[in-house]
Design a protein around this motif. Structure first.
Motif, PDB file in Angstrom:
ATOM      1  N   LEU A 107       0.859  -1.182   0.000  1.00  0.00           N
ATOM      2  CA  LEU A 107       0.000   0.000   0.000  1.00  0.00           C
ATOM      3  C   LEU A 107       0.893   1.229   0.000  1.00  0.00           C
ATOM      4  CD1 LEU A 107      -2.638  -0.979   2.734  1.00  0.00           C
ATOM      5  CD2 LEU A 107      -2.765  -1.312   0.259  1.00  0.00           C
ATOM      6  N   ASP A 108       0.732   2.082  -0.998  1.00  0.00           N
ATOM      7  CA  ASP A 108       1.480   3.340  -1.021  1.00  0.00           C
ATOM      8  C   ASP A 108       0.625   4.439  -0.402  1.00  0.00           C
ATOM      9  OD1 ASP A 108      -0.347   4.217  -3.001  1.00  0.00           O
ATOM     10  OD2 ASP A 108       0.998   3.647  -4.626  1.00  0.00           O
ATOM     11  N   ARG A 109       1.185   5.625  -0.292  1.00  0.00           N
ATOM     12  CA  ARG A 109       0.457   6.726   0.353  1.00  0.00           C
ATOM     13  C   ARG A 109      -0.855   7.051  -0.356  1.00  0.00           C
ATOM     14  NH1 ARG A 109       2.379   9.580   4.502  1.00  0.00           N
ATOM     15  NH2 ARG A 109       4.475   9.057   5.153  1.00  0.00           N
ATOM     16  N   GLN A 110      -0.849   6.976  -1.674  1.00  0.00           N
ATOM     17  CA  GLN A 110      -2.068   7.288  -2.431  1.00  0.00           C
ATOM     18  C   GLN A 110      -3.176   6.288  -2.086  1.00  0.00           C
ATOM     19  OE1 GLN A 110      -1.515   7.502  -6.671  1.00  0.00           O
ATOM     20  NE2 GLN A 110      -3.685   7.790  -7.065  1.00  0.00           N
ATOM     21  N   GLU A 111      -2.842   4.993  -2.008  1.00  0.00           N
ATOM     22  CA  GLU A 111      -3.842   3.984  -1.669  1.00  0.00           C
ATOM     23  C   GLU A 111      -4.332   4.156  -0.236  1.00  0.00           C
ATOM     24  OE1 GLU A 111      -2.612   0.194  -4.459  1.00  0.00           O
ATOM     25  OE2 GLU A 111      -1.246   0.762  -2.846  1.00  0.00           O
ATOM     26  N   VAL A 112      -3.427   4.436   0.688  1.00  0.00           N
ATOM     27  CA  VAL A 112      -3.818   4.635   2.087  1.00  0.00           C
ATOM     28  C   VAL A 112      -4.692   5.884   2.213  1.00  0.00           C
ATOM     29  CG1 VAL A 112      -2.982   5.111   4.429  1.00  0.00           C
ATOM     30  CG2 VAL A 112      -1.868   3.355   3.040  1.00  0.00           C
ATOM     31  N   ARG A 113      -4.305   6.954   1.531  1.00  0.00           N
ATOM     32  CA  ARG A 113      -5.093   8.190   1.562  1.00  0.00           C
ATOM     33  C   ARG A 113      -6.502   7.918   1.023  1.00  0.00           C
ATOM     34  NH1 ARG A 113      -2.134  10.851  -1.685  1.00  0.00           N
ATOM     35  NH2 ARG A 113      -0.593  11.442  -0.120  1.00  0.00           N
ATOM     36  N   HIS A 114      -6.582   7.173  -0.076  1.00  0.00           N
ATOM     37  CA  HIS A 114      -7.868   6.849  -0.689  1.00  0.00           C
ATOM     38  C   HIS A 114      -8.738   6.046   0.280  1.00  0.00           C
ATOM     39  CE1 HIS A 114     -10.690   5.957  -3.931  1.00  0.00           C
ATOM     40  NE2 HIS A 114     -10.654   4.700  -3.544  1.00  0.00           N
ATOM     41  N   LEU A 115      -8.180   5.024   0.902  1.00  0.00           N
ATOM     42  CA  LEU A 115      -8.987   4.196   1.787  1.00  0.00           C
ATOM     43  C   LEU A 115      -9.386   4.948   3.054  1.00  0.00           C
ATOM     44  CD1 LEU A 115      -7.793   2.420   4.494  1.00  0.00           C
ATOM     45  CD2 LEU A 115      -6.211   1.725   2.739  1.00  0.00           C
ATOM     46  N   VAL A 116      -8.488   5.777   3.595  1.00  0.00           N
ATOM     47  CA  VAL A 116      -8.831   6.566   4.785  1.00  0.00           C
ATOM     48  C   VAL A 116      -9.946   7.553   4.448  1.00  0.00           C
ATOM     49  CG1 VAL A 116      -7.973   8.321   6.398  1.00  0.00           C
ATOM     50  CG2 VAL A 116      -6.610   6.271   5.951  1.00  0.00           C
ATOM     51  N   LYS A 117      -9.874   8.142   3.273  1.00  0.00           N
ATOM     52  CA  LYS A 117     -10.911   9.089   2.848  1.00  0.00           C
ATOM     53  C   LYS A 117     -12.267   8.391   2.735  1.00  0.00           C
ATOM     54  CE  LYS A 117     -11.980  12.306  -0.887  1.00  0.00           C
ATOM     55  NZ  LYS A 117     -11.576  12.802  -2.200  1.00  0.00           N
ATOM     56  N   ILE A 118     -12.301   7.226   2.102  1.00  0.00           N
ATOM     57  CA  ILE A 118     -13.550   6.472   1.953  1.00  0.00           C
ATOM     58  C   ILE A 118     -14.085   6.059   3.322  1.00  0.00           C
ATOM     59  CG2 ILE A 118     -14.525   4.267   1.186  1.00  0.00           C
ATOM     60  CD1 ILE A 118     -12.801   4.523  -1.336  1.00  0.00           C
ATOM     61  N   ILE A 119     -13.215   5.481   4.137  1.00  0.00           N
ATOM     62  CA  ILE A 119     -13.641   5.014   5.455  1.00  0.00           C
ATOM     63  C   ILE A 119     -14.153   6.177   6.300  1.00  0.00           C
ATOM     64  CG2 ILE A 119     -12.809   4.030   7.633  1.00  0.00           C
ATOM     65  CD1 ILE A 119     -11.031   2.167   5.863  1.00  0.00           C
ATOM     66  N   ASN A 120     -13.442   7.288   6.268  1.00  0.00           N
ATOM     67  CA  ASN A 120     -13.886   8.462   7.029  1.00  0.00           C
ATOM     68  C   ASN A 120     -15.261   8.942   6.575  1.00  0.00           C
ATOM     69  OD1 ASN A 120     -12.142   9.052   9.093  1.00  0.00           O
ATOM     70  ND2 ASN A 120     -10.830  10.362   7.881  1.00  0.00           N
ATOM     71  N   LYS A 121     -15.476   9.012   5.278  1.00  0.00           N
ATOM     72  CA  LYS A 121     -16.760   9.523   4.776  1.00  0.00           C
ATOM     73  C   LYS A 121     -17.897   8.582   5.105  1.00  0.00           C
ATOM     74  CE  LYS A 121     -15.419  12.794   1.356  1.00  0.00           C
ATOM     75  NZ  LYS A 121     -15.734  13.414   0.102  1.00  0.00           N
ATOM     76  N   ILE A 122     -17.653   7.287   5.004  1.00  0.00           N
ATOM     77  CA  ILE A 122     -18.718   6.324   5.276  1.00  0.00           C
ATOM     78  C   ILE A 122     -18.987   6.226   6.773  1.00  0.00           C
ATOM     79  CG2 ILE A 122     -19.374   3.880   5.193  1.00  0.00           C
ATOM     80  CD1 ILE A 122     -17.902   3.751   2.481  1.00  0.00           C
TER      81      ILE A 122
END
Length: 189
Positions: A107-122
């Motif tokens: 997992l690179d920073r872009q993937e982690v940022r993407h998943l944290v963003k999705i998880i946070n919004k949901i």
């Protein structure tokens, strides 16, 4: 992704499993489940957020183990069994696979940022107190990326999530997939 079990989780009963089979058979008489049908079964529709839709697309890809563009009943049952009843390490491995969008095993920073963003919004429904995405990503990397190569390996991911409750909270989509599943089934009845 519901990587932990809790005594407060609702049990997925035989009735719920039978309902899943009934839904699969009625939605997919051909025996193959396509993305739009997968979303419909799990209640993702035009009223759902972009993040919920994107997450379901990632789940669909993870369920489609042979990458043929559809899910057969065995892939469906295996994926649901893991999500609803699997062991913590197995759920973490599966979650990592879902999160590793490019499939390179890290997992690179872009993937982690993407998943944290999705998880946070949901999970947090755009709660302003949920935290800054960049700060959360930095903290995850500081805690989990043991060799400081700016990538999180599967081993680092599992170790970090198992050892640090804050990391686990940031990397899981929901507290109890059984609760989520039962709640969505109850809404439909």
């Amino acid at each position: 992704m519901g990587q932990e079990h809790s005594s407060t989780d609702k049990e997925v009963t035989l009735h719920h499993i039978q309902e899943l089979y009934r839904k699969f058979a009625s939605e997919c008489p051909s025996g193959n489940l396509h993305l739009h049908e997968f979303k419909r079964i799990f209640g993702v529709n035009s009223n759902s957020t972009e993040e919920e839709s994107a997450y379901m697309e990632h789940l669909f890809q993870a369920f489609d183990t042979n990458k043929d563009g559809h899910i057969d009943f065995m892939e469906y049952v295996a994926g649901l069994h893991l999500v609803l009843r699997g062991k913590l390490e197995d759920k973490l491995r599966w979650s990592f696979k879902v999160y590793d969008r490019d499939g390179n095993g890290c997992l690179d920073r872009q993937e982690v940022r993407h998943l944290v963003k999705i998880i946070n919004k949901i999970k947090r429904h755009n709660d302003p107190d949920a935290g800054n995405i960049e700060d959360i990503c930095d903290r995850i990397f500081n805690l989990v990326d043991k060799n400081n190569d700016s990538q999180i390996s599967l081993e680092e991911f599992i170790e970090g999530a198992e050892k640090d409750p804050w990391v686990m909270e940031q990397l899981k989509l929901d507290i109890g997939p059984c609760d989520w599943f039962v709640e969505h089934q109850e809404k439909k009845t």
